[in-house]
Write a protein that holds these residues in place. Structure first.
Motif, short mmCIF file in Angstrom:
data_model
loop_
_atom_site.label_atom_id
_atom_site.label_comp_id
_atom_site.label_asym_id
_atom_site.label_seq_id
_atom_site.Cartn_x
_atom_site.Cartn_y
_atom_site.Cartn_z
N GLY A 61 0.80 -1.21 0.00
CA GLY A 61 0.00 0.00 0.00
C GLY A 61 0.84 1.27 0.00
N VAL A 62 2.00 1.23 0.66
CA VAL A 62 2.85 2.41 0.77
C VAL A 62 3.66 2.64 -0.50
CG1 VAL A 62 4.82 3.39 2.01
CG2 VAL A 62 2.99 2.25 3.28
N ALA A 63 4.19 1.58 -1.08
CA ALA A 63 5.09 1.70 -2.24
C ALA A 63 4.30 1.86 -3.53
CB ALA A 63 6.00 0.48 -2.30
N LYS A 64 3.71 3.01 -3.71
CA LYS A 64 2.82 3.25 -4.85
C LYS A 64 3.55 3.13 -6.18
CE LYS A 64 1.65 7.46 -5.64
NZ LYS A 64 1.03 8.80 -5.54
N ASP A 65 4.70 3.77 -6.32
CA ASP A 65 5.42 3.74 -7.59
C ASP A 65 5.87 2.33 -7.94
OD1 ASP A 65 5.10 6.46 -7.76
OD2 ASP A 65 7.09 6.94 -6.97
N GLN A 66 6.38 1.60 -6.95
CA GLN A 66 6.85 0.24 -7.20
C GLN A 66 5.68 -0.68 -7.54
OE1 GLN A 66 7.81 2.13 -4.60
NE2 GLN A 66 9.95 2.48 -5.18
N ARG A 67 4.55 -0.48 -6.89
CA ARG A 67 3.35 -1.29 -7.16
C ARG A 67 2.89 -1.09 -8.60
NH1 ARG A 67 0.10 0.97 -3.61
NH2 ARG A 67 -1.05 2.28 -5.07
N ARG A 68 2.86 0.15 -9.04
CA ARG A 68 2.42 0.43 -10.41
C ARG A 68 3.41 -0.10 -11.43
NH1 ARG A 68 0.44 6.77 -9.64
NH2 ARG A 68 -1.54 6.29 -8.57
N ALA A 69 4.70 -0.01 -11.11
CA ALA A 69 5.71 -0.50 -12.05
C ALA A 69 5.60 -2.00 -12.26
CB ALA A 69 7.11 -0.13 -11.55
N VAL A 70 5.44 -2.75 -11.16
CA VAL A 70 5.32 -4.20 -11.28
C VAL A 70 4.05 -4.58 -12.04
CG1 VAL A 70 5.07 -6.36 -9.99
CG2 VAL A 70 6.66 -4.61 -9.19
N ALA A 71 2.94 -3.93 -11.71
CA ALA A 71 1.69 -4.22 -12.42
C ALA A 71 1.82 -3.89 -13.91
CB ALA A 71 0.54 -3.44 -11.79
N GLY A 72 2.50 -2.79 -14.24
CA GLY A 72 2.70 -2.42 -15.64
C GLY A 72 3.55 -3.44 -16.38
N ASN A 73 4.60 -3.93 -15.73
CA ASN A 73 5.43 -4.96 -16.35
C ASN A 73 4.63 -6.23 -16.61
OD1 ASN A 73 7.75 -3.36 -16.35
ND2 ASN A 73 8.40 -4.07 -14.33
N LEU A 74 3.77 -6.59 -15.66
CA LEU A 74 2.97 -7.81 -15.81
C LEU A 74 1.94 -7.66 -16.92
CD1 LEU A 74 2.42 -8.83 -12.07
CD2 LEU A 74 3.91 -9.92 -13.76
N ARG A 75 1.35 -6.48 -17.06
CA ARG A 75 0.37 -6.28 -18.13
C ARG A 75 1.04 -6.30 -19.50
NH1 ARG A 75 -4.73 -2.55 -17.74
NH2 ARG A 75 -5.30 -4.19 -19.21
N ALA A 76 2.28 -5.82 -19.57
CA ALA A 76 3.01 -5.91 -20.82
C ALA A 76 3.39 -7.35 -21.12
CB ALA A 76 4.27 -5.04 -20.75
N LEU A 77 3.71 -8.12 -20.09
CA LEU A 77 4.10 -9.51 -20.26
C LEU A 77 2.89 -10.38 -20.60
CD1 LEU A 77 6.70 -11.25 -19.98
CD2 LEU A 77 6.02 -11.69 -17.62
N PHE A 78 1.75 -10.05 -20.00
CA PHE A 78 0.51 -10.80 -20.24
C PHE A 78 -0.59 -9.81 -20.66
CE2 PHE A 78 2.79 -13.03 -16.76
CZ PHE A 78 3.11 -14.21 -17.44
N PRO A 79 -0.64 -9.45 -21.93
CA PRO A 79 -1.59 -8.41 -22.39
C PRO A 79 -3.05 -8.76 -22.13
CG PRO A 79 0.06 -8.91 -24.08
CD PRO A 79 0.20 -9.94 -23.03
#
Length: 314
Positions: free
Chosen positions: A49-67
């Motif tokens: 919940g605290v690490a907003k930038d890191q959370r978004r980055a990981v989710a973005g990488n996963l969406r690129a990996l699994f469209p």
């Protein structure tokens, strides 16, 4: 002065600070092992919940990996990445405090033996997966030469001092294991070239672009691009050292699997262009990451999925 001291204390208590690690080290010395899963899940959710930038980055990488994934599915996957990172971190600290130990399994013993018997300097190309801090000293014991690992410094000076103490303790127990830091202005590339020329083994993580690391963007597949650091492949091309990909995954409770692949065949270099070599390395990463995406601990934007380009008639 008072404001500066307060800001320093806030930084030390943050996600990159030393205070959470010190508290965890103290807790692990008295915490029964069967309470770990509950506490790890709780603190994972707090940091998630605290690490907003890191959370978004990981989710973005996963969406690129699994469209095909939805935003909610990618966010849930990002939590799993944070959770697995916490598990491996606690495993490392259990070993550091002497309150636990881990078991190792090696896939690719033939490749490992090939690497160990080479007389020339070799490069181990790895990614931020599994527990590389624990694996490096274990691998160093298999070589008749020194293994040098390269890592980035911690963001906070107090955390760096804490990590430095841990690393120097491991080095004292494993004489042929050394750690070097990739810091601005330390001419690390020249030092690594010298070490490889002397026949040593250099382990480099080649999948994160942080701090002042020079990036390169590679199209791995149609529409899928990856940001990679230039340094590891440039070092391999400049020295001609053989490159062995190596990945570490967590198989279960205190159990890890080391995947050692055969020497990576890099295509001939073109003047001023390492894209083809970078594509080989990026493809190697993706082959592993697609199977073990929960353990790919890259908390920066790395992958991007773009719509395929369509030529329109003029």
């Amino acid at each position: 002065m008072e404001q500066a001291g307060k800001s320093r204390w806030v930084a030390r208590c943050g996600i990159f600070g030393d205070v959470p690690t010190r508290l965890m080290l103290h807790t692990l010395r008295v915490l029964p092992w069967f309470l770990e899963p509950v506490l790890i899940a709780f603190w994972t959710s707090v940091f998630f919940g605290v690490a907003k930038d890191q959370r978004r980055a990981v989710a973005g990488n996963l969406r690129a990996l699994f469209p095909q994934w939805s935003g909610m599915r990618a966010t849930a996957g990002a939590w799993q990445v944070f959770w697995n990172f916490a598990l491996t971190y606690v495993d490392a600290q259990r070993c550091e405090t002497g309150t636990g130990a881990v078991d190792w399994v090696v896939d690719g013993l033939a490749s490992l033996e090939d690497l160990a018997k080479r007389e020339e300097g070799c490069i181990i190309l790895t990614a931020h997966m599994g527990n590389y801090d624990l694996a490096a000293p274990m691998f160093a014991s298999r070589f008749n030469r020194t293994l040098y690992t390269v890592r980035a410094p911690e963001r906070e000076p107090e955390t760096q001092m804490l990590r430095e103490t841990e690393i120097r303790r491991r080095e004292a127990l494993t004489p042929n294991f050394r750690t070097l830091y990739n810091q601005e202005g330390n001419l690390l590339g020249i030092e690594l070239s010298r070490l490889l020329g002397e026949g040593n083994v250099v382990a480099v993580q080649g999948d994160r672009v942080i701090f002042d690391v020079s990036p390169m963007v590679v199209e791995v597949e149609s529409g899928l691009t990856m940001r990679l650091p230039k340094g590891p492949l440039f070092l391999a091309r400049a020295t001609g050292a053989p490159c062995f990909p190596l990945f570490i995954v967590r198989d279960g409770w205190r159990r890890y699997r080391v995947i050692v692949l055969p020497e990576m065949e890099l295509p001939p270099r073109k003047r001023g262009d390492d894209d083809e070599a970078a594509k080989v390395w990026a493809g190697t990463i993706l082959n592993i990451v697609r199977r073990h995406w929960r353990q790919w601990y890259v908390f920066e934007p790395l992958l991007e999925k773009r719509a395929p380009h369509v030529d329109r008639p003029v």
